[in-house]
Scaffold this active site. Structure first.
Site, PDB file in Angstrom:
ATOM      1  N   CYS A  28      -3.775  10.687  10.173  1.00 55.92           N
ATOM      2  CA  CYS A  28      -2.966  11.811   9.701  1.00 55.92           C
ATOM      3  C   CYS A  28      -3.587  13.148  10.096  1.00 55.92           C
ATOM      4  O   CYS A  28      -2.897  14.067  10.524  1.00 55.92           O
ATOM      5  CB  CYS A  28      -2.791  11.719   8.186  1.00 55.92           C
ATOM      6  SG  CYS A  28      -4.304  11.428   7.249  1.00 55.92           S
ATOM      7  N   GLY A  60       0.832  -1.210   0.000  1.00 56.14           N
ATOM      8  CA  GLY A  60       0.000   0.000   0.000  1.00 56.14           C
ATOM      9  C   GLY A  60       0.859   1.249   0.000  1.00 56.14           C
ATOM     10  O   GLY A  60       2.096   1.184  -0.018  1.00 56.14           O
ATOM     11  N   TYR A  61       0.217   2.392   0.022  1.00 54.64           N
ATOM     12  CA  TYR A  61       0.965   3.654  -0.020  1.00 54.64           C
ATOM     13  C   TYR A  61       1.742   3.884   1.281  1.00 54.64           C
ATOM     14  O   TYR A  61       2.886   4.311   1.259  1.00 54.64           O
ATOM     15  CB  TYR A  61       0.028   4.814  -0.305  1.00 54.64           C
ATOM     16  CG  TYR A  61      -0.471   4.868  -1.731  1.00 54.64           C
ATOM     17  CD1 TYR A  61       0.228   4.259  -2.774  1.00 54.64           C
ATOM     18  CD2 TYR A  61      -1.649   5.543  -2.046  1.00 54.64           C
ATOM     19  CE1 TYR A  61      -0.230   4.318  -4.079  1.00 54.64           C
ATOM     20  CE2 TYR A  61      -2.109   5.610  -3.356  1.00 54.64           C
ATOM     21  CZ  TYR A  61      -1.397   4.992  -4.358  1.00 54.64           C
ATOM     22  OH  TYR A  61      -1.854   5.067  -5.654  1.00 54.64           O
ATOM     23  N   ASN A 103       0.707  13.415   4.817  1.00 55.64           N
ATOM     24  CA  ASN A 103      -0.071  12.340   5.439  1.00 55.64           C
ATOM     25  C   ASN A 103       0.653  11.002   5.440  1.00 55.64           C
ATOM     26  O   ASN A 103       0.441  10.177   6.326  1.00 55.64           O
ATOM     27  CB  ASN A 103      -1.429  12.185   4.749  1.00 55.64           C
ATOM     28  CG  ASN A 103      -1.309  11.973   3.248  1.00 55.64           C
ATOM     29  OD1 ASN A 103      -0.642  12.761   2.563  1.00 55.64           O
ATOM     30  ND2 ASN A 103      -1.925  10.948   2.729  1.00 55.64           N
TER      31      ASN A 103
END
Lengths: 344, 344, 344, 344
Positions: free
Chosen positions: B147, B11-12, B311
């Site tokens: 975030c 994932g990111y 974030n």
């Protein structure tokens, strides 16, 4: 009132067709057909049509008769459904890639599958009014070219006789060209700000350009940051002179060639200024409009021809409506008057 | 060398953890676990890691022992896998939403499902070094806040005593917050240039802010055009005076409060200038960096507190690495030195 | 045919006025006045008007008589030129900030200078047809409110009686609001992807909102990545009940209030859906259109009201044309039919 | 510790030099010279350097001695100041265009003015370590090529012998290439989303490419939506065979050529994958990094070579630091380790 049915109405081209047809004083949307959303409100998928229509999507099986059928359905699927669907309308205007290439062998080379309705291929008239206006006036099968192909054809055909046969086309496109089901690779986080060379060689539209211009066209295509918009930068050399060398073509000669060809065209503008941010065609200015702007420059024996358009309008739905206007005897510009925005 | 395993590595947030850990002189990536891509090269999914690593993704079943386990797995899935996974590591640093709210009833209210590992909830230390440094030094279960929550907590906590209990937080976020599997609504054509109020009221992170500040926080969240970046604009009123009316708080008092609190913090900068394009915190400047910039303004009894961060870094992977540094006795800023770019 | 003169015609609002007036079947552009470009072609500055007009800019000194004068000139400059300029027209529609606030003391507080034509201030009717239609029908001096003010007024006025007096407005705007001479801080490299809080407190438009709604409005303004578009997110609490506590307002009551107020309005749409990317107002969909979309949400005693519009159309030039239509007895929607694009 | 002075330190390239030098363990910024901001804090202009430095800008007249002087001053101005300024340093690394073309006649043709320091022209070594590493190790005058030239040279030089002499280069660039004083045409509202062909023929960098590759290069340049990033797409044909026709070059031969050339290069990556969003070089991934990614494709006798880099790093400041490392005997990659971000 021309009754129009749109198949593939939930896609981006389908939505643009609906926008133009709903705002057109001479047409009526008889059906908006969608396989994904039958029964849903059209404006739930195309939110810009809120307060424009209460139309619901129809299922494909419910397709009824109409004057003009517009198919904005996917490549490969269209050749399967069109032979049957065309019975419901006198005139079919197809926006898919399936009926653009008259030679089934070329189709197979560029689309990777055999054509399943080859008998129809030769019957379609290309939806470029600037070059096929007379044929379009009586055509019952019309195929709107690919967005980049239209841009390149409009940029290159005035140069016939002035340039040699080999043309390298550098095409750039916004993300809407990938459609409403474009997949993870087109997520905003992946596609934003990208310069994605998705076809370093052999983009499909080159086959259309070669066919429609008689040139030997090669096309590279890059996705750049934009939602709408296509720009082509075409590199050619001056036609070979008596001495066998590529000739020099002055900018005056180029300007004359474009002027002669497009002077009376309502949707082609020649954009070549000496300076300024807007001196050459830029699709940024064309969102929502049916213009194709063309421009050019020369350097010795090299010629650069540039065109820009909105891929969903002049590169798709707008061209289709322009063809409809011609075919049905209405003023050619009807419903296509939006000039675009600045700044945007 | 601290051996770190990353779950949810495709994932990111997972990718950002890998970027930071691979560039960190004191850590080693033991495993990058992915359910979707086991056996594939890590740099095939995270192309910025080309030439940084030859690592392949591991399957979840192959999870082996390590010093620190970082879980960047989805909400709801994490509470199911963590009780077992934690056995493989001394310390777990979780980046999901599942262990941020100690009260299972609050969790259920904001996440819509019952918590399946409520016995663990109270054991997690929040991954905000600025306020939990001492606890983090000995923590075996660490939960990195959301975030927007981190941004809001860093903006609001210095104001304790100066402001009243009700705070309205207006959060804006880039598209990477939706993750690498964000779906059609996050296609570039849909998300580009949007101002999408995806949580007009009751964004989940408000529960974390309320808990971590003692305030009564309400949060609205809007997706704006950016890939990385979160900004919160927090609206408060001056604390009620003896007379019962909201008090006026001057900008000097605000500046002093922030200075006193953050003078020695390596990753919090106070950004309040009189003029200029960069006078207040803007996440545009923070891509890739571990800074959280905080700023403020006052107008009579109204106070606006602003914070910005990346974030994926200070709002996720960077905070996790900062916690790892603290927990493992390394310099707190190790591996987190990238200052961000301008222009970008 | 209504003859209209536009002053400040080379700016962004001026260009938008020209686009709308040139496409309007009942108006004629008598003059496009510019101090910077007298004698130059209008389409050299507004390239979207290529092939729409051969008009040249006029010098201010050449201002001649017309039916309606539209001033899209800068704040502070407008109050100096309007007293003289108004003699050339029966009706003046001003798009600057100079005649929006009837109280010269309030003007001075928000604009930092004394008003030089205070005697005119009280004579202007606000250009919000939804609330001043009757007055506008006979008005000779019309002042179009600020783009964010119009959005906030349309979001908040239906809530009269339902909400308490204090409202916090979080406004976001695209870069075109800074105008065509915006300076280095608005270079693309600086402004792209920014979340720039340029007014953390006391944005000017709050004074207009307070005046036009009777509320105590506070406004924060942030520049986000967009060229066109304004969105306001307004935070209020339910009106105080008999017991002295803020009341709970259900979403049903909110919906009813908006429906009752805007049912018959041609340019206000209520946009509140349960789900989907377009569930709440987003200016992305409104570029070029005259719609203001309004939406809302509630959480206990907190109410969030949202509005979006194109700052250059419904927030400026479109509102001006709508007022012109009303004032000159033409159908109110004439020339304002463009519905906006999707995707864009 | 190498003491470095940066002239033109307030520009975008200057800021990037400062970022890299401040983060470099072997260099010290002796002076940051600016004509516009002497005495102002460096971080007031480059906000990403907040908390990185307390340095103030120096006035040009206060230039003192240093080990390495880096000039990021404008074209045309640099040739006037460099002959004097160079006395302050043993080594000069120039990032302007003024010393890239050894032939003053070529300079005049592309820059429109006579060169005022022609005697120095031949003394500069091009700042492309991949091809001039040995010379750079002893060079006292180094000229960093143009960003698009570096990209094109890295894409094309490995193809020597495989391709014919004529190359058409299609370059695309972000807005930071226009600098921090780019003017109204580069306002966000004008430049956002643009595809602006600002050099349809004869972009200056083509002269550098011709010189550094021995090819006959032509370059078209287009500004696209990005702040950082340059991409070149180079169109060539296979070298003429014995029979006089352009030869076919297979992708295997291309891959071998690039591998052989760049196997050991720390900052050149070969990026050619069969599929995926990141299959070919895209500058989106390279912001802040010193990589140049190169890729290619072939179609019969046509070859497309692609390169991408961050114009401010490998296309400018990063290349300068890499040259400094070589010249001063430090490890070549020192201070240049940032790998870039994904997503971004």
């Amino acid at each position: 009132m021309i009754r129009v049915c749109v198949m593939g109405a939930a896609g981006y081209l389908g939505g643009e067709l609906l926008r133009l047809l709903l705002g057109h004083p001479g047409t009526e949307v008889a059906q908006a057909v969608s396989t994904r959303f039958p029964g849903r409100r059209v404006d739930s998928v195309h939110p810009n049509l809120r307060a424009q229509t209460d139309l619901l999507f129809s299922a494909p099986d419910d397709l009824a008769g109409c004057d003009v059928l517009m198919t904005a359905t996917p490549h490969r699927a269209t050749m399967a459904l069109l032979p049957e669907a065309r019975r419901h309308a006198r005139t079919v205007i197809d926006l898919s890639g399936d009926f653009r290439l008259p030679d089934p062998a070329v189709y197979e080379r560029y689309y990777g599958v055999s054509h399943t309705a080859p008998e129809l291929l030769g019957a379609f008239v290309p939806g470029i009014p600037e070059y096929f206006r007379a044929e379009l006036a009586g055509a019952d099968l019309i195929s709107v070219p690919g967005c980049m192909a239209t841009a390149a054809v409009l940029a290159l055909r005035p140069l016939a006789g002035l340039i040699g046969p080999d043309v390298q086309i550098d095409a750039r496109t916004g993300s809407s060209g990938s459609g409403a089901l474009a997949g993870d690779a087109n997520l905003h986080a992946e596609r934003s700000g990208a310069m994605r060379v998705f076809a370093p060689v052999r983009h499909r539209h080159e086959a259309e350009v070669s066919r429609l211009t008689g040139l030997n066209a090669r096309m590279t295509a890059t996705g750049v940051e934009a939602v709408r918009g296509v720009q082509v930068v075409c590199h050619a050399t001056g036609a070979t002179g008596a001495a066998g060398a590529a000739g020099t073509v002055g900018e005056k000669a180029l300007r004359r060639a474009y002027r002669d060809r497009y002077r009376a065209e309502p949707f082609v503008r020649i954009v070549v200024h000496r300076a300024g941010a807007h001196r050459l065609p830029d699709p940024k200015l064309l969102s929502g409009s049916n213009y194709c702007d063309v421009g050019f420059a020369a350097d010795g024996d090299r010629i650069t021809a540039i065109a820009a358009l909105d891929n969903l309008v002049k590169g798709g739905a707008g061209a289709a409506v322009q063809c409809l206007n011609i075919r049905t005897g209405q003023p050619e510009t009807l419903g296509l008057g939006f000039p675009g925005l600045h700044p945007i």
